[in-house]
Design an enzyme around this catalytic site. Structure first.
Site, short mmCIF file in Angstrom:
data_model
loop_
_atom_site.label_atom_id
_atom_site.label_comp_id
_atom_site.label_asym_id
_atom_site.label_seq_id
_atom_site.Cartn_x
_atom_site.Cartn_y
_atom_site.Cartn_z
N PHE A 214 0.82 -1.20 0.00
CA PHE A 214 0.00 0.00 0.00
C PHE A 214 0.86 1.26 0.00
O PHE A 214 0.62 2.19 -0.78
CB PHE A 214 -0.92 -0.03 1.22
CG PHE A 214 -1.73 1.21 1.43
CD1 PHE A 214 -2.99 1.34 0.86
CD2 PHE A 214 -1.25 2.27 2.20
CE1 PHE A 214 -3.75 2.49 1.06
CE2 PHE A 214 -1.99 3.42 2.40
CZ PHE A 214 -3.24 3.52 1.83
N ASP A 215 1.87 1.32 0.86
CA ASP A 215 2.74 2.50 0.95
C ASP A 215 3.41 2.80 -0.38
O ASP A 215 3.40 3.94 -0.87
CB ASP A 215 3.85 2.28 1.99
CG ASP A 215 3.30 2.02 3.37
OD1 ASP A 215 2.42 1.16 3.51
OD2 ASP A 215 3.77 2.69 4.31
#
Length: 415
Positions: A214-215
């Site tokens: 996600f990051d």
């Protein structure tokens, strides 16, 4: 599905506005800035209370803005939720949110996507990152200077304590991102990030991963959209109790990179930003622009000369010059648009090429004029002399191109 702890929602605080003489006015209030810090947790009943109390104490004593700490329970099966709700009931600026499914990205998506704060952030529950870096992390976002901010363990000013295995994996992963995805940020996986809420919500619409990638996906999308990512050095100590499955995480990250690459190639690698956000973007400094422009100009000049020499065997010098210059001018404008002036996405790409065509016409006039003068003065001049004249004329045209691109075509102040 989420279950918030049963406590009143925290709203941005309102304070009396100061009068001209410094005293507070009773008839007016001003809105203070609010920062929401998310702490994603999974089966952390033994460490959660200590970490939240430490974070709360630090922020209450040193942080100059209003804050809200949100504990996001990622479907824990131990007593984490009970600890989180007890903390939310006791400590004012703390709340708890429960998710029925695991995934750090899923927790951040849920909380960030519904936040009313000015800036949203997150940090790992182990507090591996020194809290002294938190204000430098969010300050550029609150001032409007940057759009996202990340802590970087690979920054030259960072102090990091961790084993060689994790060090090797981290550096290899970030090197791979730079080599294959043209990423400019240095540390994608440090659990210490923040962003302006209005920008983050726009990015979340296209971020697909709900786990550890996600990051990285968020940062790649932000960079491709022309957003500014601020990096701060951090003091970081590895958590020996970390339960991250490194092999599985690496494989998921590689699959995520391949998916983002396919999306980028399909023309869906960026998001359209609100006009107010786009106008606020600060272009790269003159120093970086000069270096980038020089490198791109050198490569394009080499390509131009090679094309000219090849076309010269088939056409007169003026025709060969015009064709070679036209091809490299398109490539030059596209490369400078992306790397020198930081403009990404397809928006206004055609307009930029047409405006860059003015620089092409200037270059064409200078180089063609130089060749024409040479042939008039020395009809028997060989290819070597022609190249020397073209290099000199092209150098003058390059200077004109840089000025036109910087002050006109890619000037951020243009409407």
């Amino acid at each position: 599905m989420t279950q918030p702890a049963m406590r009143p929602a925290l709203r941005p605080a309102l304070r009396p506005a100061p009068a001209a003489d410094g005293r507070e006015r009773a008839d007016a209030v001003v809105r203070t800035r609010l920062v929401e810090i998310v702490v994603p947790v999974y089966n952390e009943q033994h460490s959660l209370e200590r970490c939240v109390r430490e974070l709360h104490a630090y922020l209450s004593e040193t942080f100059p803005y209003d804050y809200l700490i949100t504990v996001a329970d990622n479907a824990s099966v131990d007593g984490t939720w009970e600890v989180a709700t007890a903390l939310a009931a006791e400590l004012g600026p703390v709340r708890a949110v429960h998710l029925d499914l695991k995934g750090r990205g899923r927790a951040l998506r849920q909380v960030w996507g519904t936040s009313t704060a000015d800036v949203v952030a997150y940090m790992d529950v182990d507090l591996s990152t020194g809290l002294e870096a938190f204000l430098p992390l969010v300050a550029p976002l609150l001032s409007g200077h940057s759009d996202l901010a990340i802590g970087s363990r690979l920054h030259r000013g960072s102090a990091v304590v961790r084993g060689p295995k994790r060090e090797f994996i981290s550096r290899t992963y970030n090197l791979l991102l730079r080599a294959t995805m043209a990423a400019k940020f240095s540390d994608a996986q440090c659990g210490f990030k923040a962003g302006r809420t209005e920008v983050v919500k726009r990015l979340l619409e296209q971020v697909e991963d709900n786990a550890w990638f996600f990051d990285t996906e968020l940062l790649l999308l932000a960079e491709a959209s022309g957003l500014r990512i601020h990096e701060v050095p951090v003091d970081w100590v590895d958590d020996p109790d970390s339960r991250v499955d490194i092999v599985r995480t690496v494989l998921d990250d590689l699959r995520g990179m391949a998916r983002v690459a396919r999306r980028t190639l399909a023309g869906r690698g960026s998001v359209d930003l609100p006009d107010r956000v786009r106008r606020a973007q600060v272009p790269p400094g003159l120093g970086w622009q000069s270096v980038s422009f020089a490198v791109i100009g050198g490569l394009c000049t080499l390509a131009y000369l090679l094309l000219f020499l090849g076309l010269r065997q088939l056409a007169p010098a003026l025709v060969a010059n015009a064709l070679a210059l036209a091809v490299t001018a398109v490539a030059n404008t596209a490369a400078n648009r992306r790397f020198t002036f930081g403009v990404t996405g397809r928006r206004d790409a055609l307009k930029h090429q047409l405006e860059g065509g003015l620089a092409f016409l200037v270059g064409l006039a200078l180089t063609s004029g130089g060749v024409a003068v040479l042939h008039a003065a020395a009809p028997t001049a060989g290819p070597g002399v022609e190249l020397a004249v073209l290099v000199a004329a092209n150098a003058a045209a390059t200077l004109v191109r840089f000025v036109l691109l910087r002050v006109w075509v890619f000037n951020p102040r243009r409407a």
